[in-house]
Design an enzyme around this catalytic site. Structure first.
Site, PDB file in Angstrom:
ATOM      1  N   ASP A 184       0.850  -1.180   0.000  1.00  0.00           N
ATOM      2  CA  ASP A 184       0.000   0.000   0.000  1.00  0.00           C
ATOM      3  C   ASP A 184       0.893   1.240   0.000  1.00  0.00           C
ATOM      4  O   ASP A 184       2.122   1.129  -0.074  1.00  0.00           O
ATOM      5  CB  ASP A 184      -0.952   0.013   1.205  1.00  0.00           C
ATOM      6  CG  ASP A 184      -2.310   0.610   0.842  1.00  0.00           C
ATOM      7  OD1 ASP A 184      -2.349   1.798   0.474  1.00  0.00           O
ATOM      8  OD2 ASP A 184      -3.319  -0.118   0.916  1.00  0.00           O
ATOM      9  N   HIS A 255      -2.860   3.090  -4.613  1.00  0.00           N
ATOM     10  CA  HIS A 255      -2.273   2.610  -3.354  1.00  0.00           C
ATOM     11  C   HIS A 255      -0.826   2.128  -3.567  1.00  0.00           C
ATOM     12  O   HIS A 255      -0.442   1.061  -3.091  1.00  0.00           O
ATOM     13  CB  HIS A 255      -3.127   1.487  -2.753  1.00  0.00           C
ATOM     14  CG  HIS A 255      -4.444   1.952  -2.203  1.00  0.00           C
ATOM     15  ND1 HIS A 255      -4.538   2.721  -1.063  1.00  0.00           N
ATOM     16  CD2 HIS A 255      -5.709   1.756  -2.641  1.00  0.00           C
ATOM     17  CE1 HIS A 255      -5.819   2.973  -0.823  1.00  0.00           C
ATOM     18  NE2 HIS A 255      -6.545   2.411  -1.773  1.00  0.00           N
ATOM     19  N   GLU A 325      -9.810   2.594  -5.496  1.00  0.00           N
ATOM     20  CA  GLU A 325      -9.419   3.913  -5.004  1.00  0.00           C
ATOM     21  C   GLU A 325      -8.181   4.458  -5.722  1.00  0.00           C
ATOM     22  O   GLU A 325      -7.150   4.726  -5.111  1.00  0.00           O
ATOM     23  CB  GLU A 325      -9.179   3.857  -3.488  1.00  0.00           C
ATOM     24  CG  GLU A 325     -10.434   3.501  -2.711  1.00  0.00           C
ATOM     25  CD  GLU A 325     -10.221   3.400  -1.214  1.00  0.00           C
ATOM     26  OE1 GLU A 325     -11.181   3.661  -0.458  1.00  0.00           O
ATOM     27  OE2 GLU A 325      -9.094   3.050  -0.785  1.00  0.00           O
TER      28      GLU A 325
END
Length: 551
Positions: A184, A255, A325
């Site tokens: 991440d 990420h 995302e």
């Protein structure tokens, strides 16, 4: 019986008789039962002091003795109950465990351990303890084949021994999937030999936000760590012996700031000075995403080549690529990204993200693996074999299943265990909606609006554990337990509709189960609320009020 998860059928002796073990029980392990026999000798042996010699073994207790524990693999048990089913029969001559497969037999051994009592979970025998089992028959098998938990080790690193411990805790509750979130913005946790800077640089950050991202506090202690390739091999082998599959997650194209900090050429260098980026020390979503170039694809193909070697297909048929995302700000400003959109003929920046995911969909499929990703990956279309983790609610899972894709249900509003467990002021770093033990118990993985054909694509469900506000193992324990116990019953046991489930019955069985958790050293949330040492006064969270939306 206080068994959790509740088995399909239990027949107890009307007279309450029990079989009492002698000081040196003998184990008769039939063909195909060797791994379960090893587990019993190691785990039950530690708690009871038993050596469990085999029938006819040498000149000791097993020589000519009748076995009080008998293990069998019986494929016929799978009929109507599936390959993970088992049967236990306990009577005057001891206990016989039979499984449709070695996995089913292993789940039967977990039930046997529960029947022996909480002390069967200890690491050393207590003096004067005797062991007995009720005369009974138990017939059981799971509702779903995917019964999982996602553990985020990227935001806060969990050392290897902690991961092995969680594998044991999953197995004790008949959960069979560990999804490891390995990369991440805040850290890269898996050694990739051809790209050593991923862990040398990407595995460490200078500090961490203390609490939710809205908190003004910082923990100035540098944080990091990673698993060597041998660590990963050990984790995978340890899980396989306990019939737990491990799903590795390597996040693309969002990420990814930890990877960009290690190798700046992975980022959008024409709009950002990526050489100045470090591993992110905050929570949330950063705009620093991967560049949509062939060089980046080749880099990550190299990463995935090593990942596939470390996670063999027998244990890890699925590989998770994230896909969620991914802010498009840098791609909108990047001449390289805009030229790529024109070359590919895709629909803008959203199409670029879909192209990224589809590339690895085909790449993994060509190597005998199945891609799985968060439900955003639906937006660009998927190959037939790809599967979806439905996290933003159930809508993504419904759409995927109706389109013929396999689905794992893990809606944030229901089974994100980082969300708070109560609305009291003492809950540590409270975030999200209140999700009580009863709320989790009433979670239903198959939405009623699904057609029968689409419902067959629901592989099961998993509870997700994001660790931004969980700085160590005890905090993870607090958030996960006891709610993971309720989740385990949801995905294993055959349940009525959520509103018809007997939570009082479950809560009554939990009274005995808390003692099992305590014997395993689990720092669970007590029913009456957090203990003083479990609180985090003065550290901000972000609680959301009201009932979570059903989306």
């Amino acid at each position: 019986m206080d068994l959790i998860p509740a088995p399909r059928a239990v027949l107890l002796d009307e007279d309450g008789r029990r079989f009492v073990f002698g000081p040196e029980p003998v184990l008769d392990a039939g063909p195909g039962t060797g791994s379960v026999a090893r587990w019993l000798r190691r785990e039950l042996g530690a708690a009871t002091g038993w050596e469990l010699p085999g029938v006819g073994a040498g000149t000791g207790a097993g020589a000519g003795a009748v076995a009080q524990l008998r293990l069998r693999v019986d494929p016929d048990l799978a009929d109507g109950r599936g390959p993970e089913s088992y049967r236990i029969d306990i009577g005057p001559d001891g206990a016989e465990l039979a499984g449709a497969t070695a996995a089913g037999l292993f789940w039967g051994a977990q039930t046997l351990r529960q029947l022996l009592g909480p002390d069967a979970y200890r690491r050393a025998p207590l003096p004067g303890r005797t062991w007995s089992l009720p005369y009974a028959s138990v017939v059981d098998g799971p509702r779903f084949g995917w019964r999982g938990m996602m553990l985020d080790v990227a935001r806060h690193f969990m050392p290897k021994d902690g991961v092995l411990r969680y594998i044991d805790l999953l197995a004790a509750h008949k959960l069979n999937v560990l999804h490891l979130h390995l990369t991440d913005d805040q850290g890269w946790r898996i050694e990739i030999e051809r790209y050593p800077r991923l862990t040398e640089v990407g595995g460490w950050r200078p500090r961490s936000r203390w609490g939710h991202r809205a908190s003004p506090l910082w923990n100035e202690t540098p944080h990091g760590g990673f698993y060597t390739q041998d660590d990963i091999r050990e984790i995978v082998a340890y899980a396989a012996e306990r019939h737990v599959r491990v799903v590795p997650e390597i996040d693309v194209p969002g990420h990814s700031q930890a990877a960009i900090a290690a190798y700046p050429e992975l980022g959008n260098t024409d709009v950002v000075d990526t050489a100045a980026l470090g591993v992110w020390d905050d929570w949330g979503i950063t705009e620093n995403v991967l560049a949509p170039t062939e060089a980046v694809l080749r880099f990550y193909e190299g990463v995935f080549e090593e990942v596939l070697e470390l996670f063999p297909v027998e244990v890890s048929p699925f590989v998770h690529v994230g896909g969620d995302e991914c802010p498009k700000v840098q791609w909108k400003a990047s001449a390289v990204a805009q030229e790529r959109i024109r070359e590919l003929g895709v629909d803008g920046e959203e199409g670029l993200q879909a192209w990224f995911v589809r590339h690895f969909d085909g790449w993994l499929a060509a190597r005998g693996r199945r891609l799985i990703g968060w439900d955003e990956i639906l937006e660009g279309g998927l190959a037939d074999g790809a599967a979806v983790s439905s996290w933003r609610g159930c809508a993504g899972g419904i759409a995927a299943a109706e389109a013929g894709h396999d689905v794992v249900m893990c809606p944030e509003q229901q089974v994100y265990l980082d969300h708070r467990q109560a609305d009291g002021v003492d809950e540590p770093m409270p975030i999200g909606y209140v999700r009580t033990l009863e709320d989790v118990y009433r979670f239903e993985p198959v939405p009623p609006k699904l057609s029968t054909e689409a419902a067959a694509h629901v592989l099961g469900a998993q509870a997700n554990v994001w660790t931004e506000v969980m700085e160590n193992r005890d905090r993870v324990d607090y958030q996960v337990f006891p709610r993971l116990v309720a989740f385990a019953e949801v995905v294993w046991s055959w349940q009525p509709a959520p509103e018809e489930r007997d939570f009082a019955w479950f809560e009554g069985r939990m009274a005995a189960h808390y003692a099992r958790l305590a014997a395993q050293g689990v720092d669970y949330r007590p029913p009456g609320g957090p203990l003083p040492r479990q609180r985090r006064p003065g550290v901000a969270g972000r609680p959301i009020e009201g009932t979570p939306p059903n989306v």
